[in-house]
Design an enzyme around this catalytic site. Structure first.
Site, mmCIF file in Angstrom:
data_model
loop_
_atom_site.group_PDB
_atom_site.id
_atom_site.type_symbol
_atom_site.label_atom_id
_atom_site.label_comp_id
_atom_site.label_asym_id
_atom_site.label_seq_id
_atom_site.Cartn_x
_atom_site.Cartn_y
_atom_site.Cartn_z
ATOM 1 N N GLY A 175 0.830 -1.205 0.000
ATOM 2 C CA GLY A 175 0.000 0.000 0.000
ATOM 3 C C GLY A 175 0.856 1.243 0.000
ATOM 4 C CG ASN A 176 -0.395 4.601 -1.415
ATOM 5 O OD1 ASN A 176 -1.182 5.310 -0.787
ATOM 6 N ND2 ASN A 176 -0.731 4.014 -2.561
ATOM 7 C CG HIS A 177 2.973 6.668 3.672
ATOM 8 N ND1 HIS A 177 2.955 5.823 4.754
ATOM 9 C CD2 HIS A 177 4.239 6.618 3.176
ATOM 10 C CE1 HIS A 177 4.153 5.290 4.927
ATOM 11 N NE2 HIS A 177 4.950 5.746 3.978
#
Length: 216
Positions: free
Chosen positions: A21-23
């Site tokens: 995923g990412n932030h």
């Protein structure tokens, strides 16, 4: 006016426990949904996993998804009838080639994963965009920012691209503020200072409205 907005990250599972995923928090996309709804637009907000509550505005319909494939399917179902598309989600570029049915156990000093490219939602839908539809993309860059943003504008059939740089203080993920530059298909560029994402959303809505055909 009918508006499609994607927001938040996508999570690409490795196994039942882990994911890529990412932030992204989804704050920018949710602010845009509120801003469009405030002018009377009917908004479909397709959201990846976030900690944000569904917007309460009656003109916003929120659809929750997890993966890029799910987000693409949801967006593709809405896009043909939408007047404006806003691709604010931070979609994972790659996903695991295989998803383990059980938790991957720690074994050895390294773990090698095979990743395959995800569908490019904006680019794929951009091939189907009709002349009367308006598409907005986002470009979060760390180098050669404007060149990369203009490349996305051309290759993904955007009418407007919102550029922000991780090198700018107060911009990007995990902030309640953002600093953006708007670039359009006519070659116009407008730079904004750091401001709350709700105000950034209003700037983007104003820019879209200024460029839409009067009958929309």
């Amino acid at each position: 006016m009918r508006v499609l907005i994607t927001a938040g990250p996508t999570y690409e599972p490795l196994d039942p426990v882990r994911f890529i995923g990412n932030h992204s928090t989804g704050k920018m996309g949710y602010a845009l949904a509120e801003a469009f709804a405030a002018i009377g637009a009917e908004v479909t907000l397709i959201s990846g996993p976030t900690n944000l509550p569904d917007p309460a505005h009656p003109h916003i319909r929120t659809q929750r998804v997890e993966t890029a494939d799910q987000m693409f399917a949801a967006a593709a179902a809405v896009a043909p009838e939408a007047d404006v598309w806003v691709f604010a989600a931070a979609v994972a570029d790659y996903k695991p080639a295989q998803v383990a049915a059980e938790k991957i156990k720690k074994s050895g000093d390294t773990l090698t994963l095979e990743l395959v490219k995800n569908v490019d939602i904006a680019a794929t839908l951009g091939k189907t965009k009709r002349p009367e539809q308006f598409s907005v993309g986002f470009a979060l860059e760390t180098n050669n920012e404007q060149a990369h943003a203009l490349d996305k504008l051309r290759h993904k059939n955007f009418d407007l691209v919102v550029l922000n740089s991780l090198r700018d203080a107060g911009a990007g993920f995990r902030h309640d503020t953002n600093k953006v530059t708007l670039l359009d298909a006519q070659g116009q560029t407008r730079i904004f200072e750091v401001k709350p994402k709700a105000e950034v959303a209003q700037d983007i809505v104003d820019a879209v409205l200024a460029r839409l055909p009067r009958e929309v």
